[in-house]
Design a protein around this motif. Structure first.
Motif, PDB file in Angstrom:
ATOM      1  N   HIS A 106      72.465  34.411  15.530  1.00 46.19           N
ATOM      2  CA  HIS A 106      72.387  34.230  16.984  1.00 46.19           C
ATOM      3  C   HIS A 106      73.761  33.893  17.556  1.00 46.19           C
ATOM      4  CE1 HIS A 106      70.478  33.381  20.783  1.00 46.19           C
ATOM      5  NE2 HIS A 106      70.937  32.147  20.797  1.00 46.19           N
ATOM      6  N   PHE A 107      74.036  34.431  18.743  1.00 50.65           N
ATOM      7  CA  PHE A 107      75.262  34.086  19.467  1.00 50.65           C
ATOM      8  C   PHE A 107      74.920  33.128  20.608  1.00 50.65           C
ATOM      9  CE2 PHE A 107      76.319  38.305  17.758  1.00 50.65           C
ATOM     10  CZ  PHE A 107      77.582  38.097  17.247  1.00 50.65           C
ATOM     11  N   LEU A 131      68.620  31.325  24.186  1.00 48.33           N
ATOM     12  CA  LEU A 131      67.308  30.966  23.605  1.00 48.33           C
ATOM     13  C   LEU A 131      67.312  29.453  23.442  1.00 48.33           C
ATOM     14  CD1 LEU A 131      66.918  33.654  20.799  1.00 48.33           C
ATOM     15  CD2 LEU A 131      65.589  33.499  22.896  1.00 48.33           C
ATOM     16  N   GLN A 183      67.463  35.335  27.605  1.00 48.68           N
ATOM     17  CA  GLN A 183      67.152  36.696  27.162  1.00 48.68           C
ATOM     18  C   GLN A 183      65.646  36.853  26.991  1.00 48.68           C
ATOM     19  OE1 GLN A 183      69.136  35.739  23.057  1.00 48.68           O
ATOM     20  NE2 GLN A 183      67.959  37.622  22.737  1.00 48.68           N
ATOM     21  N   ASN A 185      64.403  39.501  25.179  1.00 49.85           N
ATOM     22  CA  ASN A 185      64.154  40.349  24.018  1.00 49.85           C
ATOM     23  C   ASN A 185      64.773  39.711  22.779  1.00 49.85           C
ATOM     24  OD1 ASN A 185      66.946  40.937  23.950  1.00 49.85           O
ATOM     25  ND2 ASN A 185      66.651  42.538  25.476  1.00 49.85           N
ATOM     26  N   GLY A 186      64.756  40.430  21.705  1.00 49.47           N
ATOM     27  CA  GLY A 186      65.247  39.864  20.444  1.00 49.47           C
ATOM     28  C   GLY A 186      66.576  40.434  19.994  1.00 49.47           C
ATOM     29  N   TYR A 187      67.399  40.938  20.921  1.00 53.44           N
ATOM     30  CA  TYR A 187      68.640  41.541  20.455  1.00 53.44           C
ATOM     31  C   TYR A 187      69.835  41.393  21.399  1.00 53.44           C
ATOM     32  CZ  TYR A 187      66.418  45.219  23.266  1.00 53.44           C
ATOM     33  OH  TYR A 187      65.763  45.914  24.253  1.00 53.44           O
ATOM     34  N   ASP A 188      69.682  40.740  22.514  1.00 55.90           N
ATOM     35  CA  ASP A 188      70.759  40.748  23.505  1.00 55.90           C
ATOM     36  C   ASP A 188      71.612  39.483  23.532  1.00 55.90           C
ATOM     37  OD1 ASP A 188      70.913  43.208  24.691  1.00 55.90           O
ATOM     38  OD2 ASP A 188      69.328  42.801  26.155  1.00 55.90           O
ATOM     39  N   CYS A 189      71.448  38.580  22.582  1.00 53.82           N
ATOM     40  CA  CYS A 189      72.147  37.294  22.713  1.00 53.82           C
ATOM     41  C   CYS A 189      73.665  37.447  22.732  1.00 53.82           C
ATOM     42  CB  CYS A 189      71.727  36.324  21.629  1.00 53.82           C
ATOM     43  SG  CYS A 189      72.188  36.857  19.986  1.00 53.82           S
ATOM     44  N   GLY A 190      74.194  38.451  22.005  1.00 53.36           N
ATOM     45  CA  GLY A 190      75.643  38.645  21.990  1.00 53.36           C
ATOM     46  C   GLY A 190      76.178  38.964  23.372  1.00 53.36           C
TER      47      GLY A 190
END
Lengths: 390, 93
Positions: A106-107, A131, A183, A185-190
């Motif tokens: 995670h970022f 998150l 966020q 979704n499960g992929y946009d933290c970066g």
């Protein structure tokens, strides 16, 4: 001896190369790599940072852990000494360290202001995590390493207030977990982390609606397309177009600047002047800002978006009317991709502008165009993903 | 010995460098001082079964460029390089 770039600072460190696999991490649903995050930071911020703002590598957690573990290993004495010599300039002034830090898949963002000459050492420790439910666990791991690194390398035998750093949890007492966009979704933290870094550097207040998941969706497509065609695409000018608050002109300077006690230049005065982007989109930005002002509730203020007497961009105005007249207000629904292409051809012929297709999703198309807000409305109504033209 | 001969000798001088990964495991390479680090990185990555672009190599806290040589980096015999894996992240529920 030149200072060692703090925490493998991607902006002041050596050039970072980008592999195609890193760019492919921007495809929908994929995770971003630490090398891509660092590359984008380097491209967007090179030469634009005040001396006292340090950008950490997104891999700083591993970096800190690697070198902190050398502190207790006798075989590494030479390396530790070399690093202390190169890092002790950071004990002699006030610094702000910002990192889109990676930890545990995670970022998230840490924003730490430290000054070895002050009794508290840490003036401010902010954490921004898209998150929030598990933010404390991750932040604790990274912040502990930051404190240990400062104490063991940068401030070694220079700290007037080292006693406070003997408590490994000291930095956590200062930590504040700030509300920020979340966020969905499960992929946009970066990308969320990158966006927070850019907003912080432009001295914008971070609040949950300073940008949205939809902004990130749009930006993700644009960044993927931009980097594929031009590795140097990720400049602040290009990036700011995708974040309404970033694209607002900087507010006028106050009549008399506040007194600054500490020697480094004020981040606000220098950073704003260099990073704020004033494009020709004042009309559109004004509209977006008004909407967000309402959403955010009373008390939320945005800076001026248009100088008195400034003319509206005629192309923007024309396009806005075109889309409003032909699509939004008439409730046009396209049945097939061919229908869409016909509409695009008509638009291009009548306007002289060019719309470009960046990718296909299902039986609809994703287009790059200038009318951000209008197309976002179309997206909402017809489930299209639309982006602005560069 | 002429200056040219001295330079040639320095170029042929070999050193042993160590690459240490995040688990503490060390891999040794005996190389000339004029060998580009890219060759070392690619050999190391190949042995580990990963791409060299997915590893970050550091010397005393600073990233090493693939074009650098031990001579440019002023590396001595038995000097250690740290390697860190690039990571990918998206969430952590």
């Amino acid at each position: 001896m030149n200072p060692i770039p703090f925490a493998d600072d991607p902006v002041r460190g050596k050039p970072i190369s980008l592999a195609m696999g890193d760019v492919e991490g921007l495809d929908r649903g994929q995770w971003l790599s630490t090398s891509l995050v660092d590359y984008v930071l380097q491209t967007s911020l090179a030469g634009k940072l005040p001396d006292h703002v340090l950008i950490g590598s997104s891999n700083c957690s591993t970096y800190f852990h690697t070198y902190n573990s050398k502190l207790r290993n006798e075989d590494d004495t030479h390396c530790v000494q070399q690093m202390r010599d190169g890092l002790q300039p950071y004990a002699k002034s006030r610094y702000r360290f910002i990192s889109a830090a990676y930890y545990d898949s995670h970022f998230f963002v840490v924003d730490i202001t430290f000054d070895n000459r002050q009794p508290n050492v840490f003036e401010r420790v902010n954490v921004f995590d898209s998150l929030s439910s598990t933010a404390r666990r991750r932040a604790t791991a990274v912040l502990h390493q930051v404190q240990k690194f400062l104490s063991g390398f940068c401030f070694y035998k220079l700290g007037h207030h080292q006693s406070v750093l003997q408590d490994p949890d000291y930095i956590m007492q200062m930590a504040e977990f700030r509300h920020c966009p979340v966020q969905t979704n499960g992929y946009d933290c970066g990308l969320f982390a990158l966006a927070v870094v850019w907003h912080l550097l432009c001295d914008k207040d971070i609040h949950p609606s300073v940008f949205t998941q939809a902004d990130i969706d749009t930006f993700r497509v644009a960044l993927r397309h931009g980097l594929s065609s031009n590795p140097g695409w990720a400049t602040m000018d290009n990036i700011a177009c995708y974040f309404p608050v970033l694209s607002m002109p900087a507010p006028p300077p106050p009549p008399s600047p506040p007194a600054i006690e500490i020697s480094p230049p004020s981040f606000t005065s220098v950073g704003d002047a260099q990073l704020a982007v004033c494009g020709p989109r004042s009309l559109e930005v004004a509209n977006v800002a008004t909407e967000r002002n309402t959403d955010a509730g009373p008390g939320m203020e945005f800076g001026p978006t248009e100088e008195p007497g400034q003319e509206q961009d005629p192309i923007l105005d024309y396009e806005d009317n075109y889309f409003q007249d032909n699509f939004s207000s008439k409730g046009v629904v396209f049945g097939t991709v061919d229908d869409v292409l016909v509409a695009i051809n008509e638009y291009q012929e009548s306007s002289g502008n060019v719309l470009s297709t960046v990718r296909t999703r299902g039986n609809a198309r994703t287009f790059v165009c200038k009318i951000y807000r209008r197309c976002r409305q179309m997206l909402k109504e017809r489930e299209w993903l639309v982006d602005r033209k560069q | 010995m002429s200056d040219n001969e001295k330079a040639a000798d320095e170029g042929n001088e070999t050193i042993t460098i160590r690459i240490r990964d995040q688990t503490g495991e060390e891999t040794f390479f005996k190389i000339k001082k004029t060998t580009k680090m890219q060759k070392v990185f690619e050999t190391y990555a190949s042995r580990k079964g990963i791409q060299s672009s997915s590893i970050r190599f550091m010397l005393d806290g600073e990233r090493i460029l693939p074009d650098a040589t031990p001579k440019m980096l002023e590396m001595d015999d038995q000097d250690q390089i740290d390697c860190m894996l690039e990571q990918t992240g998206g969430r952590s529920f």
